[in-house]
Design a protein around this motif. Structure first.
Motif, PDB file in Angstrom:
ATOM      1  N   SER A 179      -0.194 -10.631  -0.525  1.00  0.00           N
ATOM      2  CA  SER A 179      -0.181  -9.194  -0.283  1.00  0.00           C
ATOM      3  C   SER A 179      -0.381  -8.515  -1.625  1.00  0.00           C
ATOM      4  CB  SER A 179       1.154  -8.781   0.332  1.00  0.00           C
ATOM      5  OG  SER A 179       1.211  -7.395   0.490  1.00  0.00           O
ATOM      6  N   LEU A 180      -1.322  -7.600  -1.684  1.00  0.00           N
ATOM      7  CA  LEU A 180      -1.634  -6.896  -2.921  1.00  0.00           C
ATOM      8  C   LEU A 180      -1.651  -5.405  -2.631  1.00  0.00           C
ATOM      9  CD1 LEU A 180      -2.608  -7.045  -5.908  1.00  0.00           C
ATOM     10  CD2 LEU A 180      -4.933  -7.198  -5.001  1.00  0.00           C
ATOM     11  N   ARG A 181      -0.829  -4.652  -3.360  1.00  0.00           N
ATOM     12  CA  ARG A 181      -0.788  -3.204  -3.201  1.00  0.00           C
ATOM     13  C   ARG A 181      -1.100  -2.571  -4.551  1.00  0.00           C
ATOM     14  NH1 ARG A 181       0.653   0.992  -0.058  1.00  0.00           N
ATOM     15  NH2 ARG A 181       1.756   2.720  -1.019  1.00  0.00           N
ATOM     16  N   ILE A 182      -2.115  -1.702  -4.545  1.00  0.00           N
ATOM     17  CA  ILE A 182      -2.546  -1.028  -5.762  1.00  0.00           C
ATOM     18  C   ILE A 182      -2.379   0.475  -5.539  1.00  0.00           C
ATOM     19  CG2 ILE A 182      -4.457  -0.657  -7.368  1.00  0.00           C
ATOM     20  CD1 ILE A 182      -5.634  -3.325  -6.211  1.00  0.00           C
ATOM     21  N   ASN A 183      -1.601   1.094  -6.417  1.00  0.00           N
ATOM     22  CA  ASN A 183      -1.384   2.535  -6.350  1.00  0.00           C
ATOM     23  C   ASN A 183      -2.051   3.153  -7.574  1.00  0.00           C
ATOM     24  OD1 ASN A 183       0.559   4.914  -7.428  1.00  0.00           O
ATOM     25  ND2 ASN A 183       0.400   4.962  -5.210  1.00  0.00           N
ATOM     26  N   ASN A 203      -4.075   4.708  -2.584  1.00  0.00           N
ATOM     27  CA  ASN A 203      -3.560   3.352  -2.413  1.00  0.00           C
ATOM     28  C   ASN A 203      -4.610   2.423  -1.814  1.00  0.00           C
ATOM     29  OD1 ASN A 203      -0.611   3.710  -3.026  1.00  0.00           O
ATOM     30  ND2 ASN A 203      -0.860   5.237  -1.425  1.00  0.00           N
ATOM     31  N   ILE A 204      -4.497   1.159  -2.218  1.00  0.00           N
ATOM     32  CA  ILE A 204      -5.286   0.077  -1.621  1.00  0.00           C
ATOM     33  C   ILE A 204      -4.287  -1.026  -1.275  1.00  0.00           C
ATOM     34  CG2 ILE A 204      -7.098  -1.641  -1.980  1.00  0.00           C
ATOM     35  CD1 ILE A 204      -8.115   0.247  -4.273  1.00  0.00           C
ATOM     36  N   THR A 205      -4.325  -1.500  -0.037  1.00  0.00           N
ATOM     37  CA  THR A 205      -3.473  -2.605   0.381  1.00  0.00           C
ATOM     38  C   THR A 205      -4.358  -3.711   0.939  1.00  0.00           C
ATOM     39  OG1 THR A 205      -1.665  -1.100   0.913  1.00  0.00           O
ATOM     40  CG2 THR A 205      -1.549  -3.303   1.863  1.00  0.00           C
ATOM     41  N   LEU A 206      -4.167  -4.921   0.420  1.00  0.00           N
ATOM     42  CA  LEU A 206      -4.917  -6.084   0.888  1.00  0.00           C
ATOM     43  C   LEU A 206      -3.923  -7.170   1.280  1.00  0.00           C
ATOM     44  CD1 LEU A 206      -7.511  -6.281  -2.024  1.00  0.00           C
ATOM     45  CD2 LEU A 206      -7.927  -5.368   0.259  1.00  0.00           C
ATOM     46  N   LYS A 207      -4.127  -7.753   2.459  1.00  0.00           N
ATOM     47  CA  LYS A 207      -3.355  -8.919   2.882  1.00  0.00           C
ATOM     48  C   LYS A 207      -4.370 -10.007   3.189  1.00  0.00           C
ATOM     49  CE  LYS A 207       0.564  -6.292   4.477  1.00  0.00           C
ATOM     50  NZ  LYS A 207       1.465  -5.951   5.568  1.00  0.00           N
ATOM     51  N   TYR A 208      -4.195 -11.157   2.530  1.00  0.00           N
ATOM     52  CA  TYR A 208      -5.207 -12.204   2.657  1.00  0.00           C
ATOM     53  C   TYR A 208      -4.597 -13.585   2.473  1.00  0.00           C
ATOM     54  CZ  TYR A 208      -5.080 -12.031  -2.464  1.00  0.00           C
ATOM     55  OH  TYR A 208      -4.678 -12.054  -3.772  1.00  0.00           O
ATOM     56  N   ASP A 214      -6.906   4.122   1.103  1.00  0.00           N
ATOM     57  CA  ASP A 214      -6.633   5.560   1.171  1.00  0.00           C
ATOM     58  C   ASP A 214      -6.823   6.090  -0.246  1.00  0.00           C
ATOM     59  OD1 ASP A 214      -5.821   8.120   1.752  1.00  0.00           O
ATOM     60  OD2 ASP A 214      -3.684   7.619   1.818  1.00  0.00           O
ATOM     61  N   LEU A 215      -8.058   6.411  -0.586  1.00  0.00           N
ATOM     62  CA  LEU A 215      -8.404   6.722  -1.961  1.00  0.00           C
ATOM     63  C   LEU A 215      -9.254   7.981  -2.016  1.00  0.00           C
ATOM     64  CD1 LEU A 215      -7.946   5.384  -4.738  1.00  0.00           C
ATOM     65  CD2 LEU A 215     -10.040   4.102  -4.375  1.00  0.00           C
TER      66      LEU A 215
END
Length: 143
Positions: A132-136, A114-119, A107-108
């Protein structure tokens, strides 16, 4: 033209035995859009201890490419449902990693977001952890 932004990163690694490692940090950086992709660049010492690493993220609609240069060198692609390999190079040696991205939310805009990655992370084909990585990203307030 690149816009100055504040980047807040929260990362969690969960291991099979139930333990977790969390890392949170903020960094000043830049955000710009070119040819339909967003580019985020920042300097980071949190992932490399005291040595500095320049991290860039290329954010496309269905793919995020992380590129680290400096004390750590790595290029990692995150794409939902696809297992991607990378080499993680440190002064102590190299590791061959793979990530399988389970979930990606982007959502940029040019103002931030925000960017959310689950891997899942693999080393030598063996599962290591769920991550889990969340970048604001938000516009940096004038000083």
């Amino acid at each position: 033209m690149a816009k100055e932004v504040l980047i807040q990163i929260a990362s969690t690694q969960s291991y099979e035995e139930g333990s977790e490692e969390r890392l949170e940090f903020s960094a000043a950086g830049t955000l710009h859009k070119r040819e339909g992709s967003y580019y985020i660049v920042y300097r980071d010492s949190a992932t490399a201890g005291t040595a500095e690493v320049t991290t860039s993220l290329k954010v496309e609609p269905a793919k995020v490419t992380l590129n680290r240069m400096g004390a750590i060198d790595q290029k990692q692609i995150f794409e939902q449902g696809v297992r991607h390999s990378s080499t993680y190079v440190t002064p102590q040696g190299s590791l061959f990693l793979q990530v399988l991205t389970e979930e990606m939310k982007i959502d940029l805009t040019e103002q931030g977001g925000n960017i959310t990655l689950k891997y899942n992370l693999f080393f030598n084909e063996q599962w290591v952890s769920h991550n889990s990585l969340r970048i604001n990203i938000k516009e940096d307030a004038p000083q």
